[in-house]
Write an enzyme that holds these catalytic residues in place. Structure first.
Site, PDB file in Angstrom:
ATOM      1  N   HIS A   1     104.796 117.703   3.584  1.00 33.41           N
ATOM      2  CA  HIS A   1     104.471 118.203   2.253  1.00 33.41           C
ATOM      3  C   HIS A   1     105.261 117.406   1.232  1.00 33.41           C
ATOM      4  CE1 HIS A   1     103.969 120.984  -1.112  1.00 33.41           C
ATOM      5  NE2 HIS A   1     102.917 121.445  -0.446  1.00 33.41           N
TER       6      HIS A   1
ATOM      7  N   ASP B   1      98.639 124.916   5.796  1.00 28.18           N
ATOM      8  CA  ASP B   1      97.349 124.718   6.459  1.00 28.18           C
ATOM      9  C   ASP B   1      97.440 124.682   7.976  1.00 28.18           C
ATOM     10  OD1 ASP B   1      95.810 124.635   4.181  1.00 28.18           O
ATOM     11  OD2 ASP B   1      96.314 122.553   3.799  1.00 28.18           O
TER      12      ASP B   1
HETATM   13  N1  ACO Z   1     102.104 112.801  10.316  1.00 31.31           N
HETATM   14  C1  ACO Z   1     102.824 111.681  10.581  1.00 31.31           C
HETATM   15  N2  ACO Z   1     103.638 111.094   9.683  1.00 31.31           N
HETATM   16  C2  ACO Z   1     103.730 111.662   8.476  1.00 31.31           C
HETATM   17  C3  ACO Z   1     103.013 112.832   8.129  1.00 31.31           C
HETATM   18  C4  ACO Z   1     102.178 113.401   9.103  1.00 31.31           C
HETATM   19  N3  ACO Z   1     101.487 114.505   8.828  1.00 31.31           N
HETATM   20  N4  ACO Z   1     103.294 113.163   6.847  1.00 31.31           N
HETATM   21  C5  ACO Z   1     104.149 112.251   6.400  1.00 31.31           C
HETATM   22  N5  ACO Z   1     104.432 111.331   7.380  1.00 31.31           N
HETATM   23  C6  ACO Z   1     105.383 110.225   7.302  1.00 31.31           C
HETATM   24  C7  ACO Z   1     104.826 109.086   6.466  1.00 31.31           C
HETATM   25  O1  ACO Z   1     104.139 108.154   7.283  1.00 31.31           O
HETATM   26  C8  ACO Z   1     106.089 108.507   5.878  1.00 31.31           C
HETATM   27  O2  ACO Z   1     106.751 107.763   6.870  1.00 31.31           O
HETATM   28  P1  ACO Z   1     107.613 106.440   6.473  1.00 31.31           P
HETATM   29  O3  ACO Z   1     108.723 106.954   5.616  1.00 31.31           O
HETATM   30  O4  ACO Z   1     108.052 105.883   7.772  1.00 31.31           O
HETATM   31  O5  ACO Z   1     106.681 105.545   5.730  1.00 31.31           O
HETATM   32  C9  ACO Z   1     106.958 109.732   5.612  1.00 31.31           C
HETATM   33  O6  ACO Z   1     106.525 110.706   6.569  1.00 31.31           O
HETATM   34  C10 ACO Z   1     106.798 110.316   4.199  1.00 31.31           C
HETATM   35  O7  ACO Z   1     105.414 110.606   3.996  1.00 31.31           O
HETATM   36  P2  ACO Z   1     104.609 110.315   2.660  1.00 31.31           P
HETATM   37  O8  ACO Z   1     103.179 110.051   2.996  1.00 31.31           O
HETATM   38  O9  ACO Z   1     105.324 109.282   1.850  1.00 31.31           O
HETATM   39  O10 ACO Z   1     104.758 111.717   1.952  1.00 31.31           O
HETATM   40  P3  ACO Z   1     103.894 112.259   0.759  1.00 31.31           P
HETATM   41  O11 ACO Z   1     104.740 113.233   0.058  1.00 31.31           O
HETATM   42  O12 ACO Z   1     103.326 111.134  -0.048  1.00 31.31           O
HETATM   43  O13 ACO Z   1     102.656 112.978   1.490  1.00 31.31           O
HETATM   44  C11 ACO Z   1     101.363 114.646   2.577  1.00 31.31           C
HETATM   45  C12 ACO Z   1     102.619 114.355   1.738  1.00 31.31           C
HETATM   46  C13 ACO Z   1     100.126 114.017   1.915  1.00 31.31           C
HETATM   47  C14 ACO Z   1     101.148 116.154   2.639  1.00 31.31           C
HETATM   48  C15 ACO Z   1     101.567 114.072   4.009  1.00 31.31           C
HETATM   49  O14 ACO Z   1     102.688 114.685   4.605  1.00 31.31           O
HETATM   50  C16 ACO Z   1     100.337 114.243   4.880  1.00 31.31           C
HETATM   51  O15 ACO Z   1      99.422 113.393   4.829  1.00 31.31           O
HETATM   52  N6  ACO Z   1     100.259 115.349   5.699  1.00 31.31           N
HETATM   53  C17 ACO Z   1      99.095 115.609   6.509  1.00 31.31           C
HETATM   54  C18 ACO Z   1      97.991 116.227   5.649  1.00 31.31           C
HETATM   55  C19 ACO Z   1      98.298 117.673   5.265  1.00 31.31           C
HETATM   56  O16 ACO Z   1      98.686 118.495   6.086  1.00 31.31           O
HETATM   57  N7  ACO Z   1      98.055 117.985   3.984  1.00 31.31           N
HETATM   58  C20 ACO Z   1      98.238 119.332   3.440  1.00 31.31           C
HETATM   59  C21 ACO Z   1      99.410 119.384   2.484  1.00 31.31           C
HETATM   60  S1  ACO Z   1      99.669 121.041   1.967  1.00 31.31           S
HETATM   61  C22 ACO Z   1      98.481 121.332   0.852  1.00 31.31           C
HETATM   62  O17 ACO Z   1      98.026 120.469   0.148  1.00 31.31           O
HETATM   63  C23 ACO Z   1      97.994 122.676   0.701  1.00 31.31           C
END
Ligand code: ACO
Length: 431
Positions: A308, A366
């Site tokens: 998140h 979620d």
């Molecule tokens: N699985 C694997 N790796 C992940 C995940 C994941 N679900 N989420 C983040 N990471 C990793 C990224 O690859 C990144 O790694 P790095 O530092 O080595 O490059 C690090 O964790 C930080 O992630 P970001 O993408 O920079 O975080 P951001 O805040 O931009 O994204 C998000 C947040 C979009 C929710 C992301 O965690 C994600 O895609 N999760 C899966 C989708 C999801 O569950 N969305 C619902 C969110 S809640 C809602 O909207 C109601």
């Protein structure tokens, strides 16, 4: 006494600029940079808005490090235990919990607006028979603008309030119709003797030819899930509603933009994606393979329902939903539901894996909601629609707050231009 300002220095000119800090009630202060461009000629660069507060708000507070969520100051855990969806909708819209009379009046007003115009039903026939229900929800909610042109007068407080009530009241009816159309069943009219979530379940799951009894456990579970999804400060869909609303467009058009932003799998689409992912994983023996895929930077796969932007701790909503899963499965399904067991095991493996631990990736709201929706008999492609219905009053509250902000202005970010410098047009014969 230290000044409540931040001073920035332009190292190329030595010029200093003192910028005020804007402090809220709780949470980090924000540096007010509105004079930066005027004084320095510089913009700020913050893709993804990692360090940007786009507005001031009194509706919802999130502390991502501590895993705290407050609606109008009330902890989500207390509201989840003692309140119910319509009461919390009132709280978000009007700022305070209602007294008995206020709640009764509000509830009556919502019930008075649950039906949709009959001609609106014909819109559905323009959608392809297997259209995703989010597509028709987005289109039909936007089309409400054509039925209520008075709502375009957004500076009339009475029109704003009626529009707010119409959105809260009609979105379940439209969501249910989107579903019924997608499976070829007749639309079911709203039944105002039922509570908000029971009515939605009835419109989705009953058919005119059969008696249908709402299971109170199912209605209560949905009410709780809806409460948890109501608002979440300046997330993508809410920011989209505010941005489109800042142009002065009507509230129904704003809601359609919120729905479109919510649909993406990085946001509200994640609940559908979680179930698809769990089905794909299929068995606990495959978990390690998928964990490795999620960690592999060359693989686009991400663990859906994990991570998140704001929560760097367990999402408090996920905690409540996880607990609810046990209760709902116990009463309505099978407490040893293989999908739930798979989700629990996946969570356990991820929370003990250094990749997820070091990045503070925890289950979000979620991760578990889909498991409950499934037990309630709600199909996977309706999960994000459910989220949109639950979130709509939050969007409305944020839109109302923005419209009535005294220094409200059109939202217009700038950019760092990296394209070609000015150049002369070359005639086709010379290229
Ligand atoms: N699985 C694997 N790796 C992940 C995940 C994941 N679900 N989420 C983040 N990471 C990793 C990224 O690859 C990144 O790694 P790095 O530092 O080595 O490059 C690090 O964790 C930080 O992630 P970001 O993408 O920079 O975080 P951001 O805040 O931009 O994204 C998000 C947040 C979009 C929710 C992301 O965690 C994600 O895609 N999760 C899966 C989708 C999801 O569950 N969305 C619902 C969110 S809640 C809602 O909207 C109601």
């Amino acid at each position: 006494m230290a000044k409540d300002t931040v001073t920035i220095i332009d190292n190329s000119t030595g010029k200093e600029l003192e910028l005020p800090l804007r402090r809220g009630t709780i949470g980090p202060a924000a540096v007010d940079i509105t004079s930066l461009y005027r004084e320095f000629g510089y913009l700020t660069y913050d893709p993804g808005f990692m360090s940007t507060a786009s507005c001031r708000s009194s509706i919802t507070y999130v502390d991502g490090n501590e895993g705290v969520l407050l609606y109008r100051g009330y902890p989500i855990e207390q509201l989840a235990e003692h309140s119910h969806y319509i009461e919390v909708v009132y709280l978000l819209l009007y700022g305070e919990l209602p007294n008995q009379q206020q709640l009764a009046d509000f509830s009556d007003s919502i019930k008075a607006h649950t039906m949709i115009n009959e001609s609106l039903k014909s819109f559905y026939h323009g959608f392809h028979h297997d259209a995703h229900p989010m597509a028709s929800l987005m289109g039909v909610v936007g089309s409400l603008s054509s039925f209520y042109p008075d709502a375009a007068d957004i500076y009339d407080s009475q029109q704003r309030e009626i529009a707010a009530h119409r959105i809260v009241a009609k979105i379940p009816t439209i969501a249910a119709a989107s579903y019924k159309y997608s499976i070829g069943e007749p639309f079911v009219y709203p039944k105002n003797s039922l509570a908000y979530c029971a009515n939605l379940l009835n419109m989705m799951l009953s058919v005119p030819s059969e008696d249908y009894e709402i299971n109170p456990v199912a209605a209560k579970a949905l009410d709780l899930i809806f409460m948890l999804h109501l608002d979440h400060e300046q997330n993508v869909s809410t920011s989209t509603v505010r941005l489109s609303g800042s142009t002065g467009t009507n509230p129904f058009a704003c809601m359609a933009t919120g729905i479109s932003a919510l649909w993406g799998p990085a946001h509200g689409g994640a609940n559908e994606a979680v179930l698809t992912m769990l089905e794909e994983i299929g068995d606990v023996k495959n978990i390690s393979k998928y964990i490795e895929k999620a960690k592999d930077k060359n693989d686009p796969f991400r663990l859906m329902g994990f991570g998140h932007r704001v929560y760097k701790n367990y999402d408090p909503r996920a905690k409540i939903i996880r607990k609810m899963c046990y209760e709902v499965l116990d009463k309505l399904g099978d407490s040893s539901d293989p999908m739930f067991e798979l989700a629990l095991k996946l969570e356990e493996v991820a929370l003990n894996d250094d990749y997820f631990v070091s990045r503070k990736l925890y289950p979000n709201v979620d991760f578990y909601s889909g498991i409950i929706y499934r037990v309630l008999g709600i199909p996977t492609n309706m999960f994000t629609v459910m989220f949109a219905v639950a979130r709509a009053p939050g969007w409305v509250a944020q839109w109302l707050e923005m419209i009535t902000e005294p220094d409200q202005r059109i939202g217009r970010p700038r950019q760092v231009y990296e394209g070609a410098k000015p150049r002369d047009y070359l005639p086709l014969s010379k290229r």
